[in-house]
Scaffold this active site. Sequence first.
Site, short mmCIF file in Angstrom:
data_model
loop_
_atom_site.label_atom_id
_atom_site.label_comp_id
_atom_site.label_asym_id
_atom_site.label_seq_id
_atom_site.Cartn_x
_atom_site.Cartn_y
_atom_site.Cartn_z
N GLU A 179 -2.63 -4.11 6.83
CA GLU A 179 -3.70 -5.11 6.92
C GLU A 179 -3.71 -6.14 5.80
OE1 GLU A 179 -4.14 -1.77 6.20
OE2 GLU A 179 -5.66 -1.51 4.66
N GLY A 181 2.78 2.07 10.62
CA GLY A 181 2.61 1.42 11.91
C GLY A 181 2.36 -0.06 11.71
N HIS A 209 -7.31 -2.63 14.89
CA HIS A 209 -7.48 -1.83 13.67
C HIS A 209 -7.19 -2.68 12.43
CE1 HIS A 209 -7.17 1.96 11.25
NE2 HIS A 209 -6.34 1.22 10.54
N GLU A 210 -6.04 -3.34 12.42
CA GLU A 210 -5.67 -4.12 11.23
C GLU A 210 -6.63 -5.29 11.05
OE1 GLU A 210 -3.73 -2.50 9.48
OE2 GLU A 210 -2.96 -1.19 11.04
N GLU A 221 -10.07 3.87 5.95
CA GLU A 221 -9.32 4.28 7.14
C GLU A 221 -10.20 4.98 8.18
OE1 GLU A 221 -6.73 2.96 7.84
OE2 GLU A 221 -5.93 2.30 5.91
N GLU A 247 0.86 -1.18 0.00
CA GLU A 247 0.00 0.00 0.00
C GLU A 247 0.89 1.23 0.00
OE1 GLU A 247 -2.81 0.44 3.23
OE2 GLU A 247 -3.74 2.18 2.28
N1 SER Z 1 -3.40 0.76 5.76
C1 SER Z 1 -2.49 0.80 6.86
C2 SER Z 1 -3.30 1.06 8.09
O1 SER Z 1 -3.91 2.05 8.22
C3 SER Z 1 -1.42 1.80 6.65
O2 SER Z 1 -1.43 2.92 7.41
O3 SER Z 1 -3.42 0.24 8.91
ZN ZN Z 2 -5.86 1.40 8.58
#
Ligand code: SER
Ligand code: ZN
Length: 645
Positions: A272, A269, A305-306, A328, A130
Amino acid sequence: MDSPQADVKTTRLADYTPPDFLVDHVELDVDLRDGQTRVTSTMQFRLNPENTREGGSDLILDGECLALESLAINGEPVAENRYRYEKDKLTIESVPETFSLTSVVRIEPEKNTALDGLYRSNGMYCTQCEAEGFRRITFFPDRPDVLARFTTTVRADKKRYPLLLSNGNPVEQGEEGDRHWVTWEDPFPKPCYLFALVAGDLACLEDSYTTGSGRQVSLRLYAEHRDLDKLDHAMLSLKNAMRWDEDTYGREYDLDIYMIVAVSHFNMGAMENKGLNIFNTSCVLAHPSTTTDAGFQRVESVVAHEYFHNWSGNRVTCRDWFQLSLKEGFTVFRDQQFSADMNSAAVQRVENVDFLVNHQFPEDQGPMAHPVRPAEYQKIDNFYTLTIYEKGAEIVRMQYHLLGPEDFRRATDLYFDRFDGQAVTCDDFVACMEEISGRDLTQFKRWYSQAGTPVLTVTDRLENDRYLLTFRQHTPPTPGQAEKQPLMIPVRLALLDETGEPLPLDVQGNREKVIILDREEQTFSVDAAGPVTPSLLRGFSAPVVLDYAFDHDQLSRLLAHDSDGYCRWSAAQRLYFSALDRLVKGEGAAAAEAQALVPVLEQVIGRADEDPAQAALLLSLPGEVALGDRHAPWILASSMLPTMP
Ligand code: SER
Ligand code: ZN
C-alpha cells in the site's frame, strides 16, 4: 560459546521507547545506473521532545548493504572519527538538536535478490520497504513511528526507463542528454516503510475519479505492455473502493494521483505505498477469457484492501511492528465489508469464515500460535501471519458487533480524526471504541494478547416454559501461555420455534440479540413453550469453535428457515457431513440419505430467489479437504455430528 543463534536479537514490546530524533523532511535523489546506483538523501532532524532518555545525543540510523561515500551535517563534512558504520547501524556522535544530514551511498539493486529495498525485476526497478527494507536504500531511522515528508527525484536512462514514479504528486521533470528525471512530492508525513519508487517501461490504463468533495484524481494502472488488456477489472474495483470508503467510513482520497504498478517478482501479494501501490501481477491482472470468478473477486478485494490502507495504515499508522494488526486486521475487516457489499454478503462471510477456520485456527492451535499483538519477535517478517491479518479482522468485527454499526462508525471517525498523521497502537484504537460506547473494554483487549482458539460449549434445556442456554468458554494452552483467562465474546443469536419463526428475546420484541459472554460459564434464558432451535454465533460473531449438539431436525430447520447466511451454511455442512459419514461407514443407503435431505433442499431451492449465489453455496457438498479435515481438532469433529432422530 558461539552458536548460530548468537546473533539473533529479540525485540520486545515492553522495551519500546520513543525515537531520539524526528525527521521533518527527506529529500531523496536516486540516480539509477546499472551497477552504480547512487542515493543522496538530505534529512532534517530534530530532537524528539518526547524523548526521555538520559545521556548524550548520538544519532543512530539503520543501514544495510550501503556503501557510504560521504556524510555532511549542515553542509559540513563529518570527520571520520565522529561516526562509525558497523552491524547495520550508522552512529554519529554528539549531533546538535536540529540539523540537516546529507548522506551519499551506493547500492546495487541488480544484485538484490531478497526483493527487499530497491531491486530490479524484469528490466524494471521497484521497491518493497515494508517492514524494514528502506534501510537498504539509504540511512534512516527505519521504524514506523518516524514520519517524514518526502521529496524524491528519480533519474535514469530515458529509453530504457521512460517511466519514473515515486510517492505523491509529480512536481518537476527534466532531461539531461540520454537521461531524464522526475521529482515527486508527497505532502503527507509517512513512515519510510511506505516509500516506493518504480522505473521502467510500462503500459498505462488511465481513468479519473471525482471525490465526494469534488476533487479530481487521476487513476493510473501500470503493467507490462502485453497485459494492458487485463487491467479493466482492477480499475473498476478501485473506483468502487474509493466510493465505498467515502460512503461507509467518510474517507476521501487525498492526493491528485493514485497509481498501481503490477510486478511479476514480488514477495507479498501487494503493498500500500502512499499513492503508488505495487502489486504482484496475480492480484491485479484479470481477463474474462482466462480468469475465474474467484480470480475476479480476489483482484477486487486486494485492490480495495490496498486502497483502504490509505487511511487505515498510511494516514494513521502503527507505532511499532507489534501493532501490525492495527492496520492489517482493521483493513482486512474493511475489505471484507466491501466485498460483502459488492457481492452476496452471505457467501462472502462464509468464505471468510471457511478460510479462517481452515487456516488460521490450525495456526492458533499449533506450535506457531501467537497473539494478535505479539510480546516479542526476532524477525518481524515472520509475523505477517493469518493470526495478525485474519484473526485481527475478527477482533475488529467483534468490536463492530459490540458497538453496533452507528457507534462503530462514530468510533472510527474519532480514531481517524484524532490520530491523523500519527503512529499509534491497538490500545488507541480500542480506546476510541470505549469512548464512544461508554463500555469498559479492558477484558476485551485480552483478544490481542492471548493466543489460541476458545472453545464455546453450549448446552440447553427447557424448564417450566423457560428455555435456558448455558455457555462455557475454555481456551486451551498455547506455547508460552499455559493459563488462559476468560475472554469477552459477543454471541449474536436468534431462537427459532418449531415452525422456524424467531422468538422474541426481550420485552422490546427483538428477534436477534448480541449476548456478551465474559465469564467461564453463563446462562441465558427466555420464555419458550415448545422445542427451540438456537441460531448461534450468527454471522460468525466471534472466532471460536462452537460445540453444540445439534440434532437433525434443528439443522433442517436452520437451513430451511434461518435468516442468517452463515448459520444456514453451517447447518448444511453438518447435515452433509453426517449423511456422507454414514454412507462411508455403510450405515445408510444412498437413496435413503438423499431422501432425508430432499424436503430441506427443496426449501433452499424455494428461497433461491433471495440470493442465488447463497443458494448455490448451500447446495454444494463439502469438498474432499473439508471432509478430510473435519476430524481435525480445530473443527471439533465430534460436535459436527448431529444426533439422528
Ligand atoms: N502491507 C501489505 C498488505 O497487507 C503487505 O502484506 O497489503
Ligand atoms: Zn494490508
